[in-house]
Write an enzyme that holds these catalytic residues in place. Structure first.
Site, PDB file in Angstrom:
ATOM      1  N   LEU A  33      50.080  29.200  37.897  1.00 37.48           N
ATOM      2  CA  LEU A  33      49.238  28.210  38.224  1.00 37.48           C
ATOM      3  C   LEU A  33      48.748  27.888  39.718  1.00 37.48           C
ATOM      4  CD1 LEU A  33      51.329  25.423  36.149  1.00 37.48           C
ATOM      5  CD2 LEU A  33      49.243  26.561  35.679  1.00 37.48           C
ATOM      6  N   THR A  34      47.944  28.882  39.976  1.00 43.99           N
ATOM      7  CA  THR A  34      47.324  28.976  41.348  1.00 43.99           C
ATOM      8  C   THR A  34      46.381  27.881  41.444  1.00 43.99           C
ATOM      9  OG1 THR A  34      45.656  30.544  40.658  1.00 43.99           O
ATOM     10  CG2 THR A  34      47.750  31.586  41.586  1.00 43.99           C
ATOM     11  N   THR A 121      37.380  44.721  34.983  1.00 39.28           N
ATOM     12  CA  THR A 121      36.137  44.047  35.332  1.00 39.28           C
ATOM     13  C   THR A 121      35.159  45.175  35.583  1.00 39.28           C
ATOM     14  OG1 THR A 121      34.739  42.948  37.014  1.00 39.28           O
ATOM     15  CG2 THR A 121      36.813  43.719  37.705  1.00 39.28           C
ATOM     16  N   ASP A 122      33.520  44.936  35.226  1.00 37.64           N
ATOM     17  CA  ASP A 122      32.717  45.789  35.574  1.00 37.64           C
ATOM     18  C   ASP A 122      32.599  46.160  36.853  1.00 37.64           C
ATOM     19  OD1 ASP A 122      31.629  43.467  36.254  1.00 37.64           O
ATOM     20  OD2 ASP A 122      29.861  43.866  34.810  1.00 37.64           O
ATOM     21  N   GLU A 123      33.113  45.339  37.935  1.00 37.29           N
ATOM     22  CA  GLU A 123      32.874  45.349  39.305  1.00 37.29           C
ATOM     23  C   GLU A 123      33.626  46.458  39.873  1.00 37.29           C
ATOM     24  OE1 GLU A 123      33.238  42.070  41.890  1.00 37.29           O
ATOM     25  OE2 GLU A 123      32.173  40.700  40.369  1.00 37.29           O
ATOM     26  N   TYR A 145      38.177  42.059  46.260  1.00 36.46           N
ATOM     27  CA  TYR A 145      38.515  41.710  44.718  1.00 36.46           C
ATOM     28  C   TYR A 145      38.503  42.967  43.766  1.00 36.46           C
ATOM     29  CZ  TYR A 145      37.659  40.361  40.037  1.00 36.46           C
ATOM     30  OH  TYR A 145      37.774  40.410  38.565  1.00 36.46           O
ATOM     31  N   LYS A 149      41.508  44.883  41.710  1.00 30.79           N
ATOM     32  CA  LYS A 149      41.144  45.316  40.247  1.00 30.79           C
ATOM     33  C   LYS A 149      41.331  46.898  40.146  1.00 30.79           C
ATOM     34  CE  LYS A 149      40.811  42.654  37.459  1.00 30.79           C
ATOM     35  NZ  LYS A 149      42.008  41.732  36.553  1.00 30.79           N
ATOM     36  N   LYS A 184      32.430  29.712  41.021  1.00 29.26           N
ATOM     37  CA  LYS A 184      31.555  30.836  40.178  1.00 29.26           C
ATOM     38  C   LYS A 184      30.304  30.432  40.070  1.00 29.26           C
ATOM     39  CE  LYS A 184      35.586  33.245  40.066  1.00 29.26           C
ATOM     40  NZ  LYS A 184      36.324  33.299  38.990  1.00 29.26           N
ATOM     41  N   LEU A 185      29.154  31.394  40.082  1.00 24.96           N
ATOM     42  CA  LEU A 185      27.924  30.946  40.107  1.00 24.96           C
ATOM     43  C   LEU A 185      27.442  29.891  38.968  1.00 24.96           C
ATOM     44  CD1 LEU A 185      25.121  31.584  41.255  1.00 24.96           C
ATOM     45  CD2 LEU A 185      24.656  32.994  38.874  1.00 24.96           C
ATOM     46  N   PRO A 269      28.809  39.561  52.056  1.00 24.39           N
ATOM     47  CA  PRO A 269      28.904  40.838  52.684  1.00 24.39           C
ATOM     48  C   PRO A 269      29.427  41.744  51.526  1.00 24.39           C
ATOM     49  CG  PRO A 269      30.350  39.273  53.859  1.00 24.39           C
ATOM     50  CD  PRO A 269      29.753  38.611  52.703  1.00 24.39           C
TER      51      PRO A 269
HETATM   52  P1  NAD Z   1      40.716  32.635  36.674  1.00 24.34           P
HETATM   53  O1  NAD Z   1      40.743  32.783  38.079  1.00 24.34           O
HETATM   54  O2  NAD Z   1      40.144  31.475  35.929  1.00 24.34           O
HETATM   55  O3  NAD Z   1      42.122  32.507  35.955  1.00 24.34           O
HETATM   56  C1  NAD Z   1      43.200  33.213  36.715  1.00 24.34           C
HETATM   57  C2  NAD Z   1      44.506  32.795  35.965  1.00 24.34           C
HETATM   58  O4  NAD Z   1      45.621  33.750  36.438  1.00 24.34           O
HETATM   59  C3  NAD Z   1      44.899  31.262  36.388  1.00 24.34           C
HETATM   60  O5  NAD Z   1      45.464  30.561  35.590  1.00 24.34           O
HETATM   61  C4  NAD Z   1      45.934  31.600  37.537  1.00 24.34           C
HETATM   62  O6  NAD Z   1      46.969  30.527  37.658  1.00 24.34           O
HETATM   63  C5  NAD Z   1      46.648  32.791  36.953  1.00 24.34           C
HETATM   64  N1  NAD Z   1      47.314  33.644  38.019  1.00 24.34           N
HETATM   65  C6  NAD Z   1      46.796  34.056  39.371  1.00 24.34           C
HETATM   66  N2  NAD Z   1      47.678  34.793  39.928  1.00 24.34           N
HETATM   67  C7  NAD Z   1      48.660  34.875  39.068  1.00 24.34           C
HETATM   68  C8  NAD Z   1      50.123  35.335  39.359  1.00 24.34           C
HETATM   69  N3  NAD Z   1      50.506  36.122  40.377  1.00 24.34           N
HETATM   70  N4  NAD Z   1      51.133  35.468  38.293  1.00 24.34           N
HETATM   71  C9  NAD Z   1      50.698  34.590  37.066  1.00 24.34           C
HETATM   72  N5  NAD Z   1      49.422  34.041  36.837  1.00 24.34           N
HETATM   73  C10 NAD Z   1      48.629  33.975  37.945  1.00 24.34           C
HETATM   74  O7  NAD Z   1      40.226  34.148  36.067  1.00 24.34           O
HETATM   75  P2  NAD Z   1      39.193  34.223  35.019  1.00 24.34           P
HETATM   76  O8  NAD Z   1      37.820  34.312  35.531  1.00 24.34           O
HETATM   77  O9  NAD Z   1      39.612  33.799  33.728  1.00 24.34           O
HETATM   78  O10 NAD Z   1      39.578  35.997  34.780  1.00 24.34           O
HETATM   79  C11 NAD Z   1      40.543  36.392  33.837  1.00 24.34           C
HETATM   80  C12 NAD Z   1      40.932  37.994  34.111  1.00 24.34           C
HETATM   81  O11 NAD Z   1      39.540  38.602  33.752  1.00 24.34           O
HETATM   82  C13 NAD Z   1      40.919  38.380  35.640  1.00 24.34           C
HETATM   83  O12 NAD Z   1      41.881  39.426  35.536  1.00 24.34           O
HETATM   84  C14 NAD Z   1      39.538  38.851  36.075  1.00 24.34           C
HETATM   85  O13 NAD Z   1      39.689  39.900  36.702  1.00 24.34           O
HETATM   86  C15 NAD Z   1      39.080  39.211  34.741  1.00 24.34           C
HETATM   87  N6  NAD Z   1      37.470  39.298  34.654  1.00 24.34           N
HETATM   88  C16 NAD Z   1      36.916  38.128  34.740  1.00 24.34           C
HETATM   89  C17 NAD Z   1      35.414  37.789  34.529  1.00 24.34           C
HETATM   90  C18 NAD Z   1      34.794  36.707  34.858  1.00 24.34           C
HETATM   91  O14 NAD Z   1      33.480  36.670  34.843  1.00 24.34           O
HETATM   92  N7  NAD Z   1      35.203  35.561  35.229  1.00 24.34           N
HETATM   93  C19 NAD Z   1      34.745  38.997  34.086  1.00 24.34           C
HETATM   94  C20 NAD Z   1      35.425  40.271  33.947  1.00 24.34           C
HETATM   95  C21 NAD Z   1      36.596  40.214  34.095  1.00 24.34           C
HETATM   96  O1  DAU Z   2      31.182  40.830  36.887  1.00 25.95           O
HETATM   97  C1  DAU Z   2      32.381  40.558  36.372  1.00 25.95           C
HETATM   98  C2  DAU Z   2      33.029  39.623  37.740  1.00 25.95           C
HETATM   99  O2  DAU Z   2      32.047  38.569  37.511  1.00 25.95           O
HETATM  100  C3  DAU Z   2      34.268  39.254  37.349  1.00 25.95           C
HETATM  101  O3  DAU Z   2      35.364  40.398  37.703  1.00 25.95           O
HETATM  102  C4  DAU Z   2      34.857  38.128  38.777  1.00 25.95           C
HETATM  103  O4  DAU Z   2      36.199  37.622  38.507  1.00 25.95           O
HETATM  104  C5  DAU Z   2      33.842  37.160  38.609  1.00 25.95           C
HETATM  105  O5  DAU Z   2      34.174  36.082  39.619  1.00 25.95           O
HETATM  106  C6  DAU Z   2      32.299  37.642  38.431  1.00 25.95           C
HETATM  107  O6  DAU Z   2      31.815  38.096  39.853  1.00 25.95           O
HETATM  108  P1  DAU Z   2      30.572  37.852  40.577  1.00 25.95           P
HETATM  109  O7  DAU Z   2      30.735  38.049  42.055  1.00 25.95           O
HETATM  110  O8  DAU Z   2      29.428  38.530  40.049  1.00 25.95           O
HETATM  111  O9  DAU Z   2      30.608  36.387  40.248  1.00 25.95           O
HETATM  112  P2  DAU Z   2      30.093  35.086  41.078  1.00 25.95           P
HETATM  113  O10 DAU Z   2      30.015  33.844  40.001  1.00 25.95           O
HETATM  114  O11 DAU Z   2      30.880  34.864  42.307  1.00 25.95           O
HETATM  115  O12 DAU Z   2      28.870  35.528  41.637  1.00 25.95           O
HETATM  116  C7  DAU Z   2      27.625  35.904  40.758  1.00 25.95           C
HETATM  117  C8  DAU Z   2      26.524  36.125  41.432  1.00 25.95           C
HETATM  118  O13 DAU Z   2      25.914  34.842  42.065  1.00 25.95           O
HETATM  119  C9  DAU Z   2      26.566  37.023  42.342  1.00 25.95           C
HETATM  120  O14 DAU Z   2      25.531  37.922  42.802  1.00 25.95           O
HETATM  121  C10 DAU Z   2      26.794  36.290  43.729  1.00 25.95           C
HETATM  122  C11 DAU Z   2      26.006  35.052  43.572  1.00 25.95           C
HETATM  123  N1  DAU Z   2      26.197  33.680  44.027  1.00 25.95           N
HETATM  124  C12 DAU Z   2      27.488  33.277  43.731  1.00 25.95           C
HETATM  125  C13 DAU Z   2      27.891  32.023  44.198  1.00 25.95           C
HETATM  126  C14 DAU Z   2      29.274  31.572  43.872  1.00 25.95           C
HETATM  127  C15 DAU Z   2      25.465  33.096  44.855  1.00 25.95           C
HETATM  128  O15 DAU Z   2      24.231  33.277  44.991  1.00 25.95           O
HETATM  129  N2  DAU Z   2      25.731  31.996  45.099  1.00 25.95           N
HETATM  130  C16 DAU Z   2      26.997  31.231  44.874  1.00 25.95           C
HETATM  131  O16 DAU Z   2      27.352  30.061  45.573  1.00 25.95           O
END
Ligand code: NAD
Ligand code: DAU
Length: 330
Positions: A33-34, A121-123, A145, A149, A184-185, A269
């Site tokens: 629960l961060t 993640t694809d990142e 980040y 990963k 997130k975006l 950056p």
């Molecule tokens: P999120 O940030 O919404 O949720 C993360 C969850 O993990 C939260 O419930 C947080 O409380 C919990 N957490 C964080 N640190 C912890 C710890 N030390 N111990 C136990 N719990 C902890 O993340 P999300 O967007 O749902 O992503 C979930 C997973 O999918 C991540 O591993 C992320 O890298 C991966 N992922 C996300 C995306 C995306 O676009 N959001 C895409 C590809 C992969």
């Molecule tokens: O590709 C998978 C990843 O996608 C996951 O692993 C990450 O957890 C998830 O956060 C996401 O990463 P991105 O950096 O791609 O997502 P974000 O939503 O932060 O940003 C998407 C794009 O939009 C990126 O090019 C940055 C841009 N952006 C983001 C924000 C938050 C903006 O231009 N303005 C913004 O305010």
């Protein structure tokens, strides 16, 4: 089947918890629960007979050893997940995404768990100019980040090779849908647009992401849990490539706003220019995304419009402090 799901109070993890319970699995959801973990995200299944919640950190070996007892598989969603936060403060990312993953792997090995699924993640591949990343491509992460990963992924593969742990990795693309933290975006821009606030586009806004709806991502993870080959990596991409300015335009249309809300701000950056995934390996398991991008985005915008009670407290509290640290007060 009994699953230990970590990070099940976050965005994707909570959708996966719902999917797993619907498929008849019992779920132990271990979450620290961060700021990103919200019990509201799983409120609808909190009383399900197959659901248990454990409030703990994946880096806490004792808590993990207790929670993992009797699990047939682990699905590790727990992570620090936001690139911009990793630039401001990288340490938590290494602790959770690398050390935490290793603690979980060790517990899985000791408990003789049948399968470990690492949600990645694809990142980790870095940026690609043309074509698409395959699972065998080298890792070249750009941000703290994505480097954390990648570190987690390498630990998973090492545990498979060295200890014979049955482990698989999914590498998902940019995911969107209900209950995504509004840093997130898509959720940031949708909620800002609903409130008539500016949309901070980084740099020229021509960075390209491959978008996938959250339920399609979860189905991909389920397919890998169910049928993936131990030691393999599976890309999970939606096939919906779009530049950030294109996403911004769609959000303005769906919220009835105009381009006057767009504000170009300093670039991130180390900003990756483009992500794209080849998903043939996962499609070979019978998976394909089922949601059209346009319909899923419209449904997502509608969810944020109808669920202000979910996001308004976040944006007036912890997120506001974070935003002001980045952009100053508005
Ligand atoms: P999120 O940030 O919404 O949720 C993360 C969850 O993990 C939260 O419930 C947080 O409380 C919990 N957490 C964080 N640190 C912890 C710890 N030390 N111990 C136990 N719990 C902890 O993340 P999300 O967007 O749902 O992503 C979930 C997973 O999918 C991540 O591993 C992320 O890298 C991966 N992922 C996300 C995306 C995306 O676009 N959001 C895409 C590809 C992969
Ligand atoms: O590709 C998978 C990843 O996608 C996951 O692993 C990450 O957890 C998830 O956060 C996401 O990463 P991105 O950096 O791609 O997502 P974000 O939503 O932060 O940003 C998407 C794009 O939009 C990126 O090019 C940055 C841009 N952006 C983001 C924000 C938050 C903006 O231009 N303005 C913004 O305010």
């Amino acid at each position: 089947m009994k699953l230990l799901v970590t990070g099940g109070c976050g965005f994707i993890g909570s959708a996966f918890v719902r999917l797993a319970l619907a498929r008849g699995a019992a779920v132990v959801n271990l979450d620290k629960l961060t700021y990103a973990g919200n019990p509201e995200n799983v409120a609808d299944v909190a009383d399900h007979p197959g659901y248990t919640f454990v409030h703990a950190d994946i880096a806490d070996a004792d808590a993990v050893a207790d929670a993992i007892r009797g699990a047939d598989a682990v699905v590790n969603f727990a992570a620090e997940s936001h690139v911009d936060r990793s630039i401001l403060s990288p340490a938590d990312f290494i602790t959770t995404d690398v050390v935490g993953t290793a603690v979980l792997l060790d517990a899985a090995r000791r408990a003789d768990v049948g399968r470990f699924v690492q949600v990645s993640t694809d990142e980790v591949y870095g940026s690609i100019r043309s074509g698409a990343f395959h699972e065998t491509d080298p890792l070249a992460p750009s941000s703290p980040y994505s480097a954390s990963k990648a570190g987690g992924d390498l630990q998973v593969l090492a545990w498979h090779r060295t200890f014979g742990l049955d482990a698989v990795i999914t590498r998902g693309s940019n995911t969107f849908g209900p209950r995504q933290y509004p840093e997130k975006l898509i959720p940031l821009f949708v909620t800002n647009a609903l409130d008539g606030l500016e949309l901070p586009v980084y740099g020229d806004g021509m960075q390209v992401r491959d978008w996938i709806f959250v339920d399609d991502h979860c189905e991909g993870i389920w397919a890998v849990l169910d049928q993936g080959v131990a030691g393999e990596v599976y890309n999970v991409g939606g096939g919906n490539e779009e530049a950030n300015l294109g996403i911004t335009r769609r959000i303005l249309e769906l919220t009835g706003r105009d381009a006057s809300l767009v504000r170009h701000v300093a670039d991130r950056p180390g900003h990756d220019r483009r992500y794209a995934l080849d998903t043939a390996r996962l499609r070979g398991l019978g998976w394909e995304p089922r949601h059209s991008f346009e319909e899923a985005l419209a449904a997502t915008v509608a969810w944020y419009r109808d669920n202000r009670a979910w996001w308004e407290p976040i944006k007036s509290g912890e997120y506001r402090r974070y935003y002001e640290e980045q952009y100053g007060t508005r």
